[in-house]
Design an enzyme around this catalytic site. Structure first.
Site, PDB file in Angstrom:
ATOM      1  CG  ASN A   7     -44.449 -37.910 -59.598  1.00 17.34           C
ATOM      2  OD1 ASN A   7     -45.558 -38.277 -59.989  1.00 17.34           O
ATOM      3  ND2 ASN A   7     -43.486 -38.761 -59.317  1.00 17.34           N
ATOM      4  NE  ARG A  93     -43.591 -40.838 -63.063  1.00 12.00           N
ATOM      5  CZ  ARG A  93     -44.024 -41.828 -62.305  1.00 12.00           C
ATOM      6  NH1 ARG A  93     -44.522 -41.585 -61.113  1.00 12.00           N
ATOM      7  NH2 ARG A  93     -43.945 -43.058 -62.722  1.00 12.00           N
ATOM      8  CG  HIS A 182     -40.418 -47.944 -64.015  1.00 17.34           C
ATOM      9  ND1 HIS A 182     -40.467 -49.294 -63.770  1.00 17.34           N
ATOM     10  CD2 HIS A 182     -41.114 -47.360 -63.021  1.00 17.34           C
ATOM     11  CE1 HIS A 182     -41.173 -49.526 -62.677  1.00 17.34           C
ATOM     12  NE2 HIS A 182     -41.581 -48.354 -62.201  1.00 17.34           N
ATOM     13  NE  ARG A 243     -47.793 -52.513 -59.917  1.00 20.21           N
ATOM     14  CZ  ARG A 243     -46.996 -51.553 -60.378  1.00 20.21           C
ATOM     15  NH1 ARG A 243     -46.602 -51.550 -61.621  1.00 20.21           N
ATOM     16  NH2 ARG A 243     -46.607 -50.583 -59.584  1.00 20.21           N
ATOM     17  CD  GLU A 385     -38.437 -42.167 -61.924  1.00 21.49           C
ATOM     18  OE1 GLU A 385     -39.349 -42.596 -62.625  1.00 21.49           O
ATOM     19  OE2 GLU A 385     -38.329 -42.431 -60.708  1.00 21.49           O
TER      20      GLU A 385
END
Ligand code: AMP
Length: 401
Positions: A7, A93, A182, A243, A385
């Site tokens: 990743n 990923r 996600h 954010r 993940e």
């Protein structure tokens, strides 16, 4: 089959090495990360068994970082493999797969070209993902590489949910639409939730709540994502660490005019200086906000806004799912913050959501958090993940054999 999961971020490479004997039969041989790539004093942290090894050295690019990782996996006291040839597959990923990829794929030249084309849509994420793929191809030219996309799980969202109400030509011209992110995490926790509940995923209506530094919720019906809160970019939706989430777009132009800001400056404000950090003025980390809340109004307000907005999404997704079987919490906040989970669920009893204060104390382990009388189950499922990427990679590479 030994599967290396990679990743790559702009200055980091996270990795996990799996020995896979099947989708459910696996062992994690080692995991770790290299950080500060391209910055002097890069650092590797490598965990194998119960041991942790760390080292500093300069890794000026992703290829050097990956060489360092492979050297660590195959030599000295940190060795878990005899040689690089024992790595039989690599799973990457990849953040953005655009509209083309609704599942994981074996990487070839065409796939790599499409990932490059998608870099326009994810300028911060896809370029380092591509660097990671190219580095692994150079280091292990005969080893199959698989791309697992963050957007793929949301490929089932219907057109009426992914088209924005702006002139349709911008969708045609620039593919401006909701993509969602996600996805690997939402897919993993949805599958686990069904297993834990002893139910078939294809008969369930779930809301999966990925709450980490980035936050997204997904409405999952019969195992398919039918809507999600992040949109064209990961900026839309719930309140996140830095954010802003949902916003009246007119605020952008108002700020540009009043503060004399450029588009990039406003983008920076909305991505890096908003959310939890922006409202509280204290930190982007909800742990700090929970600590500060008793004596700090804006920290308390931040927590109220997080819960209020989450309730609104749960209500919306309850409506489009036509009811709800389970609410599933995951990621840093979802797995750890009893307070935030409680403040989200409290007051939703009219939807059949009854959180149990005692069970809700659980942290970072699979658990039911609902009262026995609750028609809607509340679950906490730590996300994984990397395992999902390893499984997809294993399945695709097994088929080649
Ligand atoms: P992630 O992006 O999934 O690694 O989540 C990181 C975020 O989880 C941090 O920025 C914190 O806001 C949050 N977090 C982690 N542990 C806790 C905790 N014990 N209480 C509240 N928030 C937490």
């Amino acid at each position: 089959m030994n599967v290396l999961v990679v990743n790559c971020g702009s200055s980091t490479v996270k990795y996990q090495l799996f020995a896979m004997d099947g989708e459910e039969v696996y062992q994690v041989l080692a995991k770790g990360l290299v950080e500060r790539i391209g910055i002097p004093g890069s650092r590797l942290e490598h965990k194998f068994g119960e041991r942790v090894f760390s080292q500093e050295r300069d890794a000026s690019n992703h290829r050097i970082a990956l060489e360092w990782i492979i050297e660590t996996l195959t030599s000295g006291e940190t060795r878990v493999l005899h040689s690089i040839s024992q790595i039989e597959a690599v799973g990457h990923r990849v953040v953005h797969g655009g509209e083309k990829f609704t599942g994981s794929v074996l990487i070839d030249e065409t796939v790599l070209r499409v990932i490059r084309e998608c870099a326009d849509l994810a300028p911060l994420h896809n370029p380092p993902n591509i660097l990671g793929i190219e580095a692994c191809q150079a280091l292990m030219p005969r080893v199959p590489q698989v791309a697992v996309f963050d957007t793929a799980f949301h490929g089932t969202i219907p057109e009426y949910a992914y088209i924005y109400a702006i002139p349709y030509e911008y969708y045609e011209k620039y593919r401006i639409r909701r993509y969602g992110f996600h996805g690997t995490s939402h897919r993993y926790v949805a599958e686990r939730a069904a297993k834990i509940m002893g139910r078939d995923l294809r008969e369930l209506r779930l809301i999966t709540c990925h709450m980490g530094s980035g936050v997204s919720f997904a409405a999952v019906k019969e195992g398919k994502s039918i809507d999600t809160s992040m949109g064209f970019t990961p900026l839309e939706g719930l309140v996140m660490g830095t954010r802003c989430g949902d916003l009246d777009p007119a605020i952008v132009f108002f700020l540009m005019e009043k503060e004399g800001l450029s588009a990039e400056e406003v983008e920076e404000i909305l991505n890096k200086r908003s959310g939890v950090l922006g409202i509280s003025g204290v930190s982007s980390d909800t742990r700090d906000i929970e600590d500060a809340a008793p004596s700090h109004h804006r920290s308390r307000l931040t927590l109220e806004i997080i819960a209020y907005r989450a309730k609104k999404y749960i209500g919306a997704y309850y409506a489009i799912l036509g009811g709800l079987d389970a609410l599933v919490f995951t990621a840093g906040i979802g797995e750890n913050s009893s307070f935030i989970r409680y403040s989200i669920c409290k007051g939703l009893e009219h939807l059949g959501i009854y959180i149990d204060e005692e069970r809700n104390k659980a942290r970072r382990k699979e658990a039911f958090l609902n009262e026995d009388r609750s028609p809607v189950k509340i679950l906490m499922v730590p996300t994984n993940e990397e395992l999902m990427i390893a499984r997809d990679t294993w399945r695709i590479v097994e088929e080649l054999r």
